[in-house]
Design an enzyme around this catalytic site. Structure first.
Site, mmCIF file in Angstrom:
data_model
loop_
_atom_site.group_PDB
_atom_site.id
_atom_site.type_symbol
_atom_site.label_atom_id
_atom_site.label_comp_id
_atom_site.label_asym_id
_atom_site.label_seq_id
_atom_site.Cartn_x
_atom_site.Cartn_y
_atom_site.Cartn_z
ATOM 1 N NE ARG A 172 -100.475 -6.140 -29.425
ATOM 2 C CZ ARG A 172 -100.992 -7.279 -29.864
ATOM 3 N NH1 ARG A 172 -100.472 -8.448 -29.482
ATOM 4 N NH2 ARG A 172 -102.005 -7.282 -30.696
ATOM 5 C CB SER A 221 -102.876 -0.117 -31.188
ATOM 6 O OG SER A 221 -103.552 -0.638 -32.310
ATOM 7 C CD GLU A 291 -100.597 -2.209 -28.550
ATOM 8 O OE1 GLU A 291 -100.203 -2.471 -29.702
ATOM 9 O OE2 GLU A 291 -101.745 -2.477 -28.152
#
Length: 299
Positions: A172, A221, A291
């Site tokens: 990520r 998320s 995130e």
């Protein structure tokens, strides 16, 4: 912030004090000093080249995975329109995709021409520019598994093509320079049967629908999965399912999602996330990392 008189002349659309809440999934947050919707890549390149280097620049895709703080964004937000949303097939297994193209469009185009391996993009609620920037992924695949290269406009206005290695992907995260805007990317898949590809896309879609609060005002998320752990499980074990701060709540359906129940401010959402992080650290000793990107200034 600069006045209109000191901003570069554009061929696209430039809006002062542009509301960002309608453009992001959480439906919260303050305005951008300026919202720039370039006419084409040349318009974007010229604008960034001539813009005062001290002015911050941020690209905005579909607005998922993003908290815009209540004080808004003190700079220029770049939003790519239809000019940047095209997907073309370069050869049997390679797709050339505009930075504004959605994951659904990319995966559907791949399916139509019998290119497999890109089905997971169906589940990423964003644009090519966004998931190239953050190495977006789901269902066991990541952008780094399919990317050949990405076309970007740097903050200086310079246009460059960055290879997979140039982007320095980790989980990520990429090494894309600050203020750079992804205007396109080339992806490579593998030969596949359209019916089989569609079946996998249907499976992914059904899985998301069953497990995620897709019909709520959310940001996707919230926390990265730490090594050896699932973020949702850590949040659940810390007793945070359904926990709320103001109008923001940890989803009952999927505990790695925060939702705006109706009138949450961005401050509510961010405070909730920080309290969840604190509780998880106290319970399990794991330091959860965001995130979701948080940008702008508090009110």
């Amino acid at each position: 912030m600069s006045t209109a008189e000191t901003l570069p002349v554009v061929r696209g659309k430039l809006t002062a004090k542009a509301p960002l809440a309608p453009l992001v999934w959480f439906k919260s947050g303050g305005p951008a000093d300026w919202l720039f919707e370039p006419k084409d890549a040349g318009d974007l390149s010229d604008f960034l080249r001539d813009l005062d280097p001290a002015i911050p620049v941020m690209a905005l895709g579909l607005g998922s995975n993003l908290i815009v703080r209540d004080g808004g964004f003190p700079g220029v937000v770049v939003r790519l329109g239809k000019t940047f949303a095209k997907v073309t097939v370069e050869d049997g297994q390679t797709l050339s995709c505009g930075g504004g193209a959605s994951g659904i469009l990319v995966s559907s185009t791949a399916r139509d021409v019998g290119v497999g391996g890109l089905e997971f993009l169906r589940s990423i609620p964003g644009t090519v520019g966004g998931f190239v920037r953050m190495n977006g992924g789901a269902y066991g695949r990541e952008v780094k598994d399919i990317l050949i290269d990405a076309d970007v406009v740097l903050r200086s206005g310079e246009r460059r093509t960055l290879s997979l290695a140039d982007l320095g992907y980790t989980y990520r995260h990429s090494e894309l320079p600050e203020g750079a805007v992804v205007i396109g990317a080339t992806f490579r898949g593998r030969p596949g049967e359209p019916a089989v590809i569609q079946a996998e896309m249907d499976r992914i879609s059904a899985s998301r629908e069953a497990s995620q609060p897709l019909r709520s005002k959310t940001g996707g998320s919230t926390f990265k999965n730490p090594d050896g752990h699932k973020a949702w499980q850590l949040v659940d074990e810390a007793g945070c399912r359904g926990f709320a701060v103001g109008g923001a709540q940890v989803s009952e359906k999927h505990t790695n999602f925060l939702i705006n129940t109706g009138d949450a401010t961005s401050a509510d959402i961010e405070a909730l996330g920080e309290e969840v992080r604190r509780r998880v650290k106290n319970k399990s000793g794991v330091d959860l990392q965001w995130e979701i990107q948080r940008v702008g200034k508090p009110e």
